[in-house]
Design a protein around this motif. Sequence first.
Motif, PDB file in Angstrom:
ATOM      1  N   CYS A 170      12.341   4.288  -2.467  1.00 13.59           N
ATOM      2  CA  CYS A 170      10.884   4.221  -2.322  1.00 13.59           C
ATOM      3  C   CYS A 170      10.287   3.194  -3.283  1.00 13.59           C
ATOM      4  O   CYS A 170       9.369   2.447  -2.918  1.00 13.59           O
ATOM      5  N   ASN A 171      10.799   3.154  -4.502  1.00  6.07           N
ATOM      6  CA  ASN A 171      10.286   2.227  -5.517  1.00  6.07           C
ATOM      7  C   ASN A 171      10.540   0.767  -5.149  1.00  6.07           C
ATOM      8  O   ASN A 171       9.836  -0.125  -5.631  1.00  6.07           O
ATOM      9  N   GLN A 172      11.542   0.516  -4.317  1.00  7.01           N
ATOM     10  CA  GLN A 172      11.886  -0.854  -3.931  1.00  7.01           C
ATOM     11  C   GLN A 172      11.363  -1.223  -2.546  1.00  7.01           C
ATOM     12  O   GLN A 172      11.726  -2.269  -2.008  1.00  7.01           O
ATOM     13  N   SER A 173      10.519  -0.377  -1.977  1.00  4.46           N
ATOM     14  CA  SER A 173      10.018  -0.602  -0.621  1.00  4.46           C
ATOM     15  C   SER A 173       8.552  -1.015  -0.625  1.00  4.46           C
ATOM     16  O   SER A 173       7.817  -0.752  -1.572  1.00  4.46           O
ATOM     17  N   HIS A 174       8.146  -1.669   0.464  1.00 10.56           N
ATOM     18  CA  HIS A 174       6.754  -2.077   0.618  1.00 10.56           C
ATOM     19  C   HIS A 174       5.908  -0.940   1.191  1.00 10.56           C
ATOM     20  O   HIS A 174       4.711  -0.848   0.912  1.00 10.56           O
ATOM     21  N   PHE A 175       6.538  -0.102   2.024  1.00 14.10           N
ATOM     22  CA  PHE A 175       5.853   1.042   2.624  1.00 14.10           C
ATOM     23  C   PHE A 175       6.733   2.279   2.498  1.00 14.10           C
ATOM     24  O   PHE A 175       7.960   2.175   2.584  1.00 14.10           O
ATOM     25  N   VAL A 176       6.103   3.423   2.319  1.00 13.91           N
ATOM     26  CA  VAL A 176       6.826   4.696   2.260  1.00 13.91           C
ATOM     27  C   VAL A 176       6.177   5.672   3.233  1.00 13.91           C
ATOM     28  O   VAL A 176       4.947   5.844   3.233  1.00 13.91           O
ATOM     29  N   ILE A 177       6.989   6.281   4.072  1.00 13.27           N
ATOM     30  CA  ILE A 177       6.505   7.297   5.006  1.00 13.27           C
ATOM     31  C   ILE A 177       7.021   8.652   4.539  1.00 13.27           C
ATOM     32  O   ILE A 177       8.234   8.875   4.464  1.00 13.27           O
TER      33      ILE A 177
END
Length: 235
Positions: A170-177
């Motif tokens: 999550c910390n390395q992503s642009h979006f989190v679902i």
Amino acid sequence: MFLIGLTGGISTGKSTVSKVFRESGVPVIDADAIARYVVEPGKPAWHKIKAAFGNSVIKADSGELDREVLGRIIFDDVDKRRILNEITHPEIHRIVYKEVIKCFFLGHNFVVLDLPLLFETGIMLNLMHKIITVTCEEDIQLTRLMDRNHLSEADAKKRIKQQMPLEQKCNQSHFVIENSGTLQDTEEQTLKILSVLQDSNQHWKIRGVIFATAAILFSSIAWILNYKYKFISTN
């Protein structure tokens, strides 16, 4: 065209998100589906797996891989898991690249790549314009995996621990679902992200670079051929 990486943990709900994209007309390349295809009976990867792991991982009646047996082997042995990945990953990525090229020529603005091990392998990480991670609460993930794969709690926990922690993804992503709630909530989150992606003009930039590069390449080839023709004509 740009690439969107869709990832998450095992049983966090990536298929639910993929379905929303598909129903919205966005092409989704499913690495899991490709992984099942490349190990079908008679395929090169199937032969390599049989040679590496023996007949115990092959169902006698159908010749298909016994995923339950193979799963127990690779999740208990890091080296065996590495061997399996070395057999299957090149085949999977070859087909993924082929599908991406097909989507480009079909004129799609972007394509979603459903890659469960995007961060773990790192192979296609730098190709992603944006990354979406699907997450959920730990107890929900554990229950879903146990129910889906008919696993004991110990075996389910073992499989979850083989992947990068969801928090790191999550910390390395642009979006989190966040997929711990209702189906409607997950769909709404996905549609909001879809709206952002559809408003992006990144695909024009990428196409411009590709066409400019192609134009330079063809011009260079034409100049070389013309130079050789003149050289031959004058000699």
